[in-house]
Design an enzyme around this catalytic site. Structure first.
Site, mmCIF file in Angstrom:
data_model
loop_
_atom_site.group_PDB
_atom_site.id
_atom_site.type_symbol
_atom_site.label_atom_id
_atom_site.label_comp_id
_atom_site.label_asym_id
_atom_site.label_seq_id
_atom_site.Cartn_x
_atom_site.Cartn_y
_atom_site.Cartn_z
ATOM 1 N N ASP C 289 14.355 -21.516 -12.529
ATOM 2 C CA ASP C 289 14.082 -20.202 -11.985
ATOM 3 C C ASP C 289 13.300 -20.370 -10.705
ATOM 4 O O ASP C 289 12.368 -21.167 -10.639
ATOM 5 C CB ASP C 289 13.251 -19.387 -12.988
ATOM 6 N N SER C 360 7.950 6.831 -2.042
ATOM 7 C CA SER C 360 8.556 7.733 -1.065
ATOM 8 C C SER C 360 8.263 7.296 0.373
ATOM 9 O O SER C 360 9.153 7.320 1.215
ATOM 10 C CB SER C 360 8.080 9.168 -1.295
ATOM 11 N N SER C 364 1.829 1.287 3.036
ATOM 12 C CA SER C 364 0.467 1.436 2.581
ATOM 13 C C SER C 364 -0.410 1.272 3.815
ATOM 14 O O SER C 364 0.067 0.874 4.874
ATOM 15 C CB SER C 364 0.116 0.393 1.532
#
EC number: 7.2.2.6
Lengths: 211, 553, 667
Positions: C289, C360, C364
């Protein structure tokens, strides 16, 4: 890689046949094939080799028979026992030079009997030829692998030359000439060993003595 | 030219000839066995035998065919031998006693060619040519077929098909063995080997004595005897007999024929695997063992390192003048390094070291380079053993040529490597415990013991040569040796076929940097080591009491 | 390993003398039978030699058992602590009607629902079906930090015997009492459920066949010796047999296997079978992974790319300011990078308003008291906020370049009195852990392909793959893709190892030859895999492969050593047996041993002591080296093959000298 293997037919893999019936089937096939092959390999092949042999090398194919005055007296390839002091002796033989019983002594390298025989032969040869024990060559005291060795070493032949010349009233150098004539060298100069063909040499000696 | 120079030159000539034939013959055998086409000559054979040559056989079917074919071979040959008095060209010979016939039939069907009879005084030409020589061909072909089946086990991917035994048998016989044997036989005739159907001739010698001169179809039998690594001589003295091996030339030709197919099959192996270096590595391992043995035997024989040799001045007891020590040492190594068993000198009379070395050649399991086919499957089994032990040391579970060696494979390998030593040791143990065996020995003491060890080693490894002093005509020896030959031939063959099937059913594992490389000199060296250690551990006590004790004395 | 450890396991070793136990090891069984036989003979006809021989034959058997006992003993301590965790619990079973019944934990059946609250011990293995809780799993992992377990998802599995620290969960029981994870672990570390692995089986077949050969060689030596006029005593033949059969490897074989499992346990990986450990050595392909194995779990800031003409420091300081209150790893990495690049470590200005990331706005940032607004986010979001249509060309090209490299461009912008403008871009990227590409190169040298598995798109994945140096990438990988990839590799004959934790990993884990399930994962994943990593560290896969290889190397090395040893023993014993009959054999006695009897005894003593001497190696394992197969073979052949050939010559000689010095007159 070469091409792939034969394609398989469906019947070949369909199910596992029981061992007994499978074996029987294969055995029957085996018998038929063996009989066919026997004709080819057991009859055709040796006959073909024979036919070619009789054309390309008939004398050799038939055993290189040596004749004196038209009468066969032996084979150039088979040794004979020559006890006559007037002739060259062959090597000791475990088969007494019997053409139907080729054999070696099969005595082991530490065998006391063999060691004793070697010593006896050495003494006998030395006495007969009037030489020192150490001068007796190895082939004079050992038996060959076939018991039919047609050759002796040149050393052993040379050792016997004086005696044979004396016995036949021949010149020793003439006898040495006969030895040289009966000597076959190594094939191509390096294969095998030099050897003196005793039968041919003795025929030559007889011939010289008579002539 | 000095003896040493001529001897070395002979060896170089032999190596050169083998090198010349190596690639063409090896590739030809591979092509022959993998080709989908049948020749016009072969199709009628298949029809007569009722074989579908395009069908492929499963492991079981292939194995049953080998067993079935060998069984009928055994029966037919036995019948020919016991009934030869009723056959044409039998020189007035009686049928063989049942135990000798059984022993002989087993001997030739198993490619051993141990001879408990003397050809010229026991057999007629029909028994020789139609009985024995035919088996010389087909028993050799069986060995090659089994080896090829094992190679196919490595090359096939998730398949149970090992090919078609009948096709392999026919092709090896008619496309490989027959043509080479024919050319070889003609060359032998030219070299002086007899090929005649004239009756025995009694001649009056110049000294007033008589000698019987018996010839026969010897050249045709001689060629396949060497080519098929069979070894059964037309005459009792085998290739020491001047009619079988008259000159230095025929001697080299016979050695060449002995080594030709076992050596070339390593090329066939490489070609079929698509990895020629693998073939070279196997050949390298075989070559190292062969040359080491040859060096030891030559040193012992030429140097006369033995009591009788010292007494006589040279190791000429049991050797022919025209062949000498060098050529005899080379022949002895070739015939025991392969499972041939033909001899051009009496092995019983070799020096202790020389005799010990040829005995060890057989104990190696006939892998240097071994019998036709048997050498290849023998060395592949040893290679599996080598990767099994050493392969773990690279941190992977063992694999060879892309196939994993799991419990199933290991079971076959273990039984294979157990079979011959078990047969030899048990048979020698029984024989030596019997008081009557001492009477059968041709020599006393340790050497007599060596004769018994040699006999069973030769029989179980399907070699056929002998320390000939031993008398093996008792029913006990005839049957014990026959059993040794049968077990030593067919148990390994069935195990090899089972192994081949098991390998063929596996998928192939791709080679990576983590895979133990098996085509390198390092691996060839490892293989040599494994063969030597396995042989040494099995036979050291027996050798110590025989040849080693004698050689050190 | 110390002598006291050996001593403490002696009783266990003696208990293993039971023939029913010995029978499982055919070679050592032969030694046992030989020991009994010589005991009888020594009693019937006692002599110093026969008694000494008998004692050492018995010691050989005991030493063999000792190796196994010591290996097992190491697991016992661990099992004891696990047993403590399996203490009897009282379960609060939740019945259909919603009522709770108190039942003993041992009476739970699969499918029962139980309630576990803070401070209570989870009564059995199961999946959380309701609630979320922090759980102390130190009983099984040894890790004291609590882990979160919650209903649904890939962190739902809980293990019986662990303790809930907070909150309340409802657990659906998935394992019957007695077959829980802890039970399995106990059995594994104790070695009680140990079965022979396939390769061990194959090796046992080989060793047995060697034993049969030697049995025949020695048995038939008796009549041969009689013929030679040197009849041998049965005790001597037994001694020879024991020296020849592969006792060393047979004695150590199971210890090597147990120690291999134990080494895995030490790195906190539990193998459900020895077979899996062996398969690990054979692995040809590793599915790794990306996240957590190859890269750190999160993207990190790696560079500030200011707009053309703007000072680096402005972008750096603004970006730092915008991230000061950002708790995400990305945010923290921006602060760290800024400090690294020389920003001053000032606290958040008083009165600043934090603008958190929202789905939305996809941005930040920070609103400073002076009205300056700072934002960072995806370029489209920032443009929308600025009410602009295009980025400045230099920023635009930087964004494109970063995206093409598989990174994430984070655009930083301000809006103040002077209006809104873009300052530049922060380059966020997956950072490959240091040393990974070297590690992958090593794996490649060992013939192992590494495949990076990631949910990222192909471009991103390729960039990271190139940096990490993996051999292949499986991008946008679904569980089905993984399964298909595994099948494809296996079709080509390669063994595949992978890690997984989610339920949807289960099919791939089951298909993989080595499937390491994270202990944090679902019980479905744990059942599907054949190993469990208690640390849930996907990097372990590489350790697992190395431990597998080490196990096989150790087994091969000691087998080679054992067989090579025999040569010297022959040289000691055969001359001793037959020198009377054939004085010439004296020259085979290359060690010049004191007397025939001391020669035989020395070989037997060496044979017994070498077992003890090799116990540490069997337990520790042959040191694993990164090298090609050819290199490993050359080295190990030299050490264990040639070494095994020579060592006993020295060892036997030394023992013979000691025996001659101590008991010279008796021997």
């Amino acid at each position: 890689m070469t091409t792939t293997a034969p394609v398989q037919t469906p019947t070949a893999t369909a199910g596992r046949t029981p061992i007994a019936s499978g074996l029987l089937r294969q055995t029957v096939t085996g018998l038929r094939l063996l009989l066919v092959l026997t004709v080819i390999l057991g009859v055709g092949y040796p006959a073909a080799v024979w036919a070619v042999g009789q054309v390309v090398a008939p004398d050799r194919a038939n055993g290189q028979i040596v004749s004196v005055d038209g009468a066969p007296v032996g084979s150039a390839l088979l040794g004979q026992a020559f006890d006559d002091p007037a002739l060259f002796h062959s090597r000791p033989s475990a088969a007494a030079y019997d053409g139907l019983a080729s054999a070696a002594s099969n005595l082991g390298p530490s065998n006391e009997d063999l060691l004793a025989s070697i010593q006896e032969r050495r003494e006998a040869v030395a006495a007969e030829e009037g030489v020192a024990l150490a001068d007796v060559p190895p082939d004079a005291v050992t038996a060959s692998g076939s018991g039919l060795d047609p050759h002796i070493s040149t050393a052993y032949a040379e050792l016997q030359a004086a005696r044979v010349a004396r016995a036949n009233g021949l010149d020793e150098s003439a006898v040495r000439g006969l030895i040289a004539a009966a000597t076959s060298g190594r094939t191509l100069g390096f294969l095998g060993e030099e050897g003196v063909n005793v039968l041919q040499l003795n025929i030559a000696v007889r011939h010289a003595a008579e002539g | 030219m000095s003896d040493a120079f001529a001897g070395v030159l002979s060896l170089l000539a032999l190596v050169a000839l083998l090198a010349l034939a190596y690639r063409p013959l090896g590739d030809y055998i591979a092509r022959t066995l993998e080709s989908p086409r049948h020749t016009r000559f072969e199709r009628p054979l298949y029809r007569l035998a009722g074989v579908n040559p395009d069908a492929s056989q499963s492991t079981r079917s292939y194995a049953l065919a080998v067993v079935g074919f060998s069984a009928v071979s055994l029966i037919l040959l036995y019948v020919l031998l016991v009934a030869q008095s009723f056959l044409p060209y039998s020189r007035g010979m009686d049928g063989m006693p049942w135990d000798m016939a059984l022993n002989t039939a087993v001997s030739f069907v198993t490619n051993t060619n141990w001879q408990s009879y003397a050809g010229e005084s026991t057999l007629g030409w029909t028994a020789q040519a139609v009985g024995l020589a035919v088996q010389n061909f087909v028993s050799a072909a069986v060995g090659i077929a089994v080896a090829v089946a094992l190679i196919r086990g490595f090359t096939r991917n998730r398949s149970d098909q090992l090919g078609n035994f009948w096709v392999d048998l026919v092709r090896v016989t008619v496309r490989v063995l027959l043509p080479i044997a024919f050319v070889g036989a003609v060359l032998l005739v030219i070299g002086g080997v007899v090929q005649s159907f004239s009756a025995d001739q009694v001649v009056d010698t110049i000294t007033g004595g008589q000698q019987t001169i018996t010839t026969g179809p010897a050249a045709s039998q001689e060629a396949i005897k060497e080519l098929g690594t069979n070894g059964g001589g037309f005459f009792n003295a085998n290739s020491a007999h001047p009619f079988e091996n008259p000159t230095g030339f025929t001697n080299l030709l016979e050695i060449f024929l002995i080594l030709l197919i076992p050596v070339a099959l390593t090329r066939t192996l490489g070609t079929m695997l698509g990895n020629h270096r693998q073939g070279y590595a196997v050949l390298g391992a075989m070559g190292v063992l062969f040359l080491a043995s040859l060096a030891i035997t030559t040193w012992a024989e030429v140097g006369a390192h033995g009591q009788s040799a010292q007494a006589a001045g040279a190791a000429m007891e049991g050797k022919e003048t025209r062949l000498g020590e060098w050529a005899s040492a080379l022949f002895a190594t070739a015939t025991t390094g392969t499972s041939t068993g033909a001899v051009n000198a009496a092995h019983d009379s070799l020096t202790p070291t020389g005799g010990g070395a040829v005995l060890v050649n057989m104990m190696l399991g006939e892998v240097a380079p071994g019998g036709v086919g048997a050498g290849i499957y023998g060395i592949l089994v040893m290679a599996i053993l080598a990767v099994f032990v050493a392969g773990l040391m690279v941190g992977r579970t063992p694999e060879l040529l892309g196939k994993k060696i799991r419990s199933t494979e290991m079971r076959y390998i273990a039984l294979y490597s157990l079979t011959t030593p078990a047969v030899v040791l048990v048979a020698v143990g029984i024989a030596i415990a019997l008081p009557s065996t001492s009477d059968a020995m041709g020599n006393p003491g340790g050497h007599g013991f060596s004769e018994v060890v040699y006999a069973f080693t030769s029989a179980a490894n399907n070699n056929g040569s002998a320390f000939g002093g031993i008398t093996v005509t008792s029913t006990f020896f005839q049957l014990m040796l026959a059993a040794a030959m049968l077990l030593g031939r067919f148990v390994p063959i069935l195990l090899v076929l089972a192994l081949a099937g098991s390998l063929a059913r596996q998928g192939r594992v791709p080679a990576t940097a983590g895979t133990l490389p098996t085509h390198t000199p390092l691996f060839a060296g490892l293989l040599v080591g494994v063969v030597l250690v396995m042989t040494g551990l099995t036979y050291f006590p027996a050798l110590a009491l025989g040849p080693i004790a004698e050689a050190l004395a | 390993m110390t002598l006291s450890q050996l001593w403490s396991q002696l009783p266990t070793a003696l208990a293993k003398l039971d023939p029913r136990h010995q029978w499982h090891n055919p070679v050592m069984f032969v030694v046992l039978v030989g020991s009994i036989l010589t005991t009888v003979l020594a009693i019937a006809d006692p002599s110093a030699f026969t008694i000494a021989l008998t004692v050492w034959l018995w010691l050989t058997v005991v030493f063999g058992n000792l190796a196994e006992a010591v290996a097992e003993g190491r697991g016992k301590a661990q099992a004891a602590s696990l047993r403590a965790a399996r203490k009897d619990t009282v379960a609060r079973r939740l019945d259909r009607d919603g009522t709770e019944t108190l039942v003993p934990g041992t009476e739970l059946v699969i499918g029962d629902l139980v309630v576990v609250e803070a401070g209570e011990v989870i009564p059995g293995d199961g999946d959380v079906v309701e609630g979320i809780a922090s759980v102390d799993e130190s009983a099984i992992t040894g890790e004291s930090a609590p882990v979160i377990r919650e209903a649904g998802g890939d962190r739902s599995a809980v293990t019986g015997g662990t303790t809930v620290l907070s909150d309340r969960i409802v657990v659906s029981i998935t394992a019957a009492p007695g077959s829980t994870f802890i039970d399995t672990m106990i059995a594994l570390v104790e070695g009680t459920s140990r079965r022979k692995t396939p390769n061990e089986n194959a090796l046992t077949i080989l060793l047995s066949s060697l034993t049969i050969v030697f049995l025949l060689a020695v048995a038939t030596l008796a009549p041969m010796a009689d013929y030679a006029g040197a009849p041998q005593r049965t005790v001597v033949l037994v001694a020879l047999l024991v020296c020849l059969i592969p006792t060393t490897i047979s004695a150590l074989l199971s210890a090597i296997g147990i120690a291999g499992m134990d080494r895995l346990v030490r790195v906190n990986v539990l193998a459900m079978s020895g077979r899996a450990v062996e398969a690990a050595g054979d692995v040809g392909t590793l599915l790794l992974d990306k996240t957590g194995t190859i890269t750190y779990g999160n993207r990190r800031a790696s560079a500030f790319v200011p707009q053309a003409g703007l000072d680096d420091a402005v972008l750096r300081d603004t970006a730092r300011l915008s991230s000061l209150a950002d708790p995400t790893p990305e945010g923290r990495s921006i602060v760290e990078l800024a400090l690294e690049r020389g920003a001053t470590d000032e606290p958040l200005p008083v009165g600043a308003t934090i603008v958190e990331f929202s789905a939305s706005t996809r941005m930040s940032g920070l609103d400073l008291p002076d009205g300056t607004q700072i934002r960072k986010g995806a370029s489209s979001a920032v443009l929308a906020w600025l009410d602009q249509t295009a980025l400045p060309p230099s920023v635009e090209s930087a964004v494109e370049r970063i995206s093409a490299d598989g990174g994430t461009p984070l655009v930083v912008a301000v809006r103040d009195a002077a209006g809104g403008r873009v300052l530049g871009v922060v380059h966020l990227k997956d950072v490959v852990k240091p040393g990974m590409s070297e590690r992958f190169a090593q794996l490649r040298a060992m013939g192992i392909r590494t495949v990076m598995v990631t949910g990222d798109n192909a471009i991103t994945a390729k960039a990271i793959a190139a940096e990490a140096g993996v051999d292949d990438v499986l991008a946008e990988a679904t569980p089905e893709d993984k399964l298909a990839y595994i099948r494809h590799e296996q079709q080509g004959g390669r063994l595949v190892a992978m890690t997984g934790d989610g339920t949807n990993d289960a099919p791939a884990l089951a298909a993989a030859d080595v499937g390491v399930a994270m202990s944090s994962g679902t019980s479905a994943a744990k059942e599907a895999g054949n190993m469990v990593d208690l640390d849930s560290d996907p990097t372990k896969l590489i350790d697992v492969v190395e431990i597998g290889k080490q196990l096989l190397v150790t087994r091969g090395a000691l087998t080679t050593f054992s067989v090579a040893n025999d040569v010297a023993k022959y040289f000691a014993i055969i001359p001793a047996m037959f020198v009377a009959a054939y004085p010439s054999l004296d020259s085979l006695d290359v060690m010049r041993l004191h007397s025939p009897e001391s020669a035989i005894l020395s070989a037997v003593v060496f044979n017994a002591l070498v077992i003890v001497a090799l116990i540490p190696l069997a337990l520790r394992g042959v040191r694993h080296r990164v090298a090609s197969a050819a290199g490993l073979l050359r080295r190990n052949l030299l050490v264990y093959g040639v070494g095994g050939l020579l060592a006993p010559f020295v060892g036997i000689k030394v023992i013979d000298l000691a025996l001659a010095t101590l008991f010279g007159s008796a021997l």
